[in-house]
Write an enzyme that holds these catalytic residues in place. Sequence first.
Site, short mmCIF file in Angstrom:
data_model
loop_
_atom_site.label_atom_id
_atom_site.label_comp_id
_atom_site.label_asym_id
_atom_site.label_seq_id
_atom_site.Cartn_x
_atom_site.Cartn_y
_atom_site.Cartn_z
N PRO A 43 37.28 52.12 18.45
CA PRO A 43 38.62 51.94 18.98
C PRO A 43 38.67 51.00 20.19
CG PRO A 43 37.70 54.01 19.72
CD PRO A 43 36.70 53.42 18.78
N ASP A 51 41.43 53.66 21.76
CA ASP A 51 40.78 54.33 22.87
C ASP A 51 41.81 54.37 24.00
OD1 ASP A 51 38.65 55.56 24.03
OD2 ASP A 51 37.55 53.73 24.51
N TRP A 68 33.37 57.47 26.92
CA TRP A 68 32.44 57.17 25.82
C TRP A 68 32.19 58.42 24.98
CZ3 TRP A 68 32.02 52.38 24.61
CH2 TRP A 68 32.11 51.40 25.61
N GLN A 128 27.83 46.99 22.88
CA GLN A 128 28.06 48.39 22.57
C GLN A 128 26.75 49.15 22.34
OE1 GLN A 128 30.91 49.95 22.82
NE2 GLN A 128 31.97 48.07 23.33
N TRP A 133 29.31 52.36 22.46
CA TRP A 133 29.72 53.16 21.32
C TRP A 133 28.56 53.46 20.37
CZ3 TRP A 133 32.06 51.91 16.14
CH2 TRP A 133 32.80 52.98 15.64
N LYS A 193 30.28 33.95 29.32
CA LYS A 193 30.83 35.03 28.53
C LYS A 193 32.35 35.08 28.70
CE LYS A 193 30.75 40.08 28.18
NZ LYS A 193 30.06 41.32 28.54
N LYS A 199 38.17 39.40 29.73
CA LYS A 199 39.49 39.47 30.35
C LYS A 199 39.39 39.29 31.86
CE LYS A 199 40.67 43.22 28.19
NZ LYS A 199 41.29 44.47 27.72
#
Length: 1060
Positions: A49, A88, A539, A575, A579, A612, A615
């Site tokens: 998510p 999420d 998490w 991740q 996740w 990289k 945001k």
Amino acid sequence: MIPPREVDAHQDLPSLEQSVLARWRERDVFAESLRMREGAPEWIFYEGPPTANGRPGSHHVLSRVFKDIYPRYKTMRGYRVERKGGWDCHGLPVEIGVEQELGISSKAEIESYGIEAFNAKCRESVFAFLEEWNLLTERIGFWVDLDDAYRTLDESYIESVWWALAEIDRKGLLYEGNKVVPYCPRCGTALSSHEVALGYQDVVDPSVYVRLPAHAPAGPVQAQDAFLIWTTTPWTLPGNIAVAAGPDIEYVRARIGDETLILAAARVERVLGEDAEILERFSGGELTEAGASYRGPLFREGPDGGSMIIVGDFVTTEDGTGLVHIAPAFGEDDFRAATAAGLIDPTDPHTIINPVEPDGTYDKRVRSHDGRSYEGRFVKDPALTQELIDDLTAQGLLFKREDYEHSYPHCWRCGTPLIYYAKPSWYIATSRVREAMLAGNETVHWHPPHIKHGRFGDWLSNNVDWAISRERYWGTPLPVWRCTSGHTHTIGSFAELQERSGSELADHHRPYVDEVQFTCPHEGCEQPMSRVPEVIDVWFDSGAMPFAQHHAPLEHEDRFQQRFPADFICEALDQTRGWFYSLLAVSTLLFDQAPYRNVVCLGLILDAEGQKMSKSKGNTVEPWQVLDTYGADAFRWYFFTSKQPWDGYRFSQEAIGEGVRLFLKQLWSTYFFYVLYAHANRDALSDAEHAQGEDDLDRWARSRTANTAELVAERLDAYDATTAGRAIAGLVDELSNWYVRRSRRRFWEGDPAAFGTLRECLLIVSKLLAPFCPFVADEIYDNLDGALASVHLCEFPLGERLPEQDAALEEAMAIARETVRLGLGARAQAKIKVRQPLAEAVVVADGRERAAIERMVEIVREELNVRRVRFVHAADELGEYEVKANYRTLGPLFGKEMPLAAQAIAALDPAKVAAAVRNGEGIGIAVAGREHTLSAEDVILTMKAPDGYSVEREGVHAVALELALDDDLRREGHAREIVHAVQNARKTAGLAVEDRIALSLDGDERLLSAASAHRDYLAGETLALELTIAGQPQATMGYREQTRIDDLELMIALARSERD
RNA sequence: GGGCGAUUAGCUCAGUCGGUUAGAGCGCUUCUCUGAUAAGGAAGAGGUCCCUGGUUCGAAUCCAGGAUCGCCCA
């Protein structure tokens, strides 16, 4: 066979995609693709998510298209692939967004704002960009069920998470520990190790060498000595209670200038320089056994009895001084060493001297040597650091200061440097299931494979307990209640809570749940219990999704059982500690099983400078811009085929444009060609349904297509979209630039076999391409076939759905194309245009090659524009052979004698070798006195080019061209030039390809005689119903032009013919 | 400091089991072919396969050490 829709040669792809999207909506294709698989075997996909509180970026497009391609493929392979979306919703990122919106930045401010109001804001903001996410998801063709998406903030989800924690507690794996944790002083919460992993940054910090004067002589230590310590975190000095020495490390008393310092022998030169004089050597053990001590504490009041030198097994001499300042509140090693030395009791927080408040500021105990208070100062403030250093200098304690560049953890969301900080925290004892997690990992197929035992396996082997509590507000509340006697109880369902407390909650978030109390269930204890204040690490939320998305086991346990574990998950590489880990940990803790079978790890998207994209850096490429310019298929195609996805992308719009030009436009244009001529030959094709061409070229095209289909399936089964996609591109190139180019005439003439073949190949291509570029694939399918509502409802073309393969034919065609390439090279060398026919091409080839070229001789002849193709066996007429050893076959045989063998082979008579090879005889050589018999494949025969011929050679075949021209050839060359000129004129005049014309030619006599000699050819090629040579052009002929051919004049006049 | 990955043409990338002269696309130069394709074809320029050493008859490929970059961990 005649497609219903005409096609625009220069179709704008983004607008095409909009119409395909509309068609999908209208025909409800996604839902239908699930309905039609009712009862089919399930192929399980889990959606990792995302959080919808920010705009989606290009890196989200990357993961979402990879999450799309395999489910589409598996659906076409006959599986039912449910794709439940997910969001999420909890956690620090959301809280921080709201804090920014409210213009506040501390827990105190949140609490004065009110937790209820704050969490209400969080709930709103979670879906602030939901609409944009939904639009983008649809626009890029990611089929996922967003209407039935799971949301981690839902009551049902929270309840499943509670169940999980209660279950973990029941297994004795949930505990509260007092440990030093990475802590964000701004957010006021501890971070899990996988969160810490997200925020390392390279920074330069001041590091200081500090003198700690001896308290009293002890063992080797004398009264005037000072211990030299080193730290990169001067702010921890007020927490100092001891200094650790390595028991087996050698230490020295060293004189430098007029002082004597104690430090590790290995560090003397680096720290004190070459002038230091060693007075005495001793081990760390001697220091601690003698009870050495120094004058402490620093920056605070304390008993003046001296602080101890203690044993620290973690001490190294790689940097610093080999003497390590110990502040148990601020370091894990410190905490352990102090515990081992009996200086603190880890279960009693009061024994730990922690002069830093939870907000990261000093408490009132911290003061300067002259009594000035440091209370309220933020410990990571550089100005404070400087003051502390000045303070040390004023006390004569500062020995040296250096800048120290290192990688230091920062809060992954707010960017504040973390501090290590002793505090009570809730843990899951994941280290106790480490072996089970490692065993689970063994069952997982990682793409790329090195993740398994590399990054991820490594991480698992070093697993430490999972700190899952967060002292925050917007999250799943930790379902632990504690009574005043210290008993705890973990609630596993809402029903249980209601039963115990009698209160029913509509919302189990804070602050409502905080108010619920009940009586301690422990025997003999009747104390009231209230909830501990923490919420759960987000998490853990996402790690619980396999069951929590279904509200299992409290509801729909069957659904969960059916859909666990996942066949496929796909997320970015970062991740690994996120996740991928939380899923594995939760599933191992609860079910002792890995929750996924295949994982595709995607690399990072870097910007043009190799940075990289994220945001927080604000350097994301706006996906909408790419979608509006090139379209979703182009975007997807770039991600799938530009490179293997795990190494990361250097993202550029130009690269996407290249993919469009080289692949999508080529495919479109082939499709356009089919549709154009199908319409132009409506009559011829109307009663010729699905003709199958039996021509070699037709069978070749179908065989290549079938072959490619099998490769694509094989590669997609291996989660290798890149190779699969490139194979499709290769096929399209062959269809376009060979099959269609060679077959054009048949399409002009309306040969149903050609149409049938191309249609069949294009339809297979559309199915192969459907998972990659779902829009253009569907458009082609829909117009060429359309038997089903969408290509995405079709079976993947394999087995009986594929045309017959013919490996020998494919090989023959490859050899023929190679021969053509050589012939064109020979023409280029001789500088003779292809339009000028030549009398003869002489091809040197033997065996299979010769048979192949003979089979394709018409193609070779036409492509090379020669009257005849003549074959010769040997090189005699065109050159000579050279013979060389085949190292690949002979190397293992001869080993060290290989150079001798190669020499012996090179010395053979090539002509005899060629003869032997032709006759299938063995070739004898002697190497180092022993006889060997070689077979044909042990030697490589190569053409040796002679001088004076226009010859191109490659391996065992070669092509030579007869260059002499006679009048006949010259006239035909002229005729072709005229056709070419007229075709250009037609184009310039703006005629459609099927328009018939009236044509009039005038000019140089030689050209006109060529035109007369090839009158029918000329008229046929140019679709001239009337052809006037050397006559007056009719007045109605609107288009005239004058041109030159071989420096001869030609006048062309033409008009669209009214007759048909 | 440790782990993982990467390093091949100006750019983006292939390169199978170690095999002879390392490839493709883009870009550039020249030529050419078009009755679908601002497309295609041919030729050319462009390489220290990051470096050093080793194994081997033979290394872009395997091994060791190093460099640089990225990610992760201390």
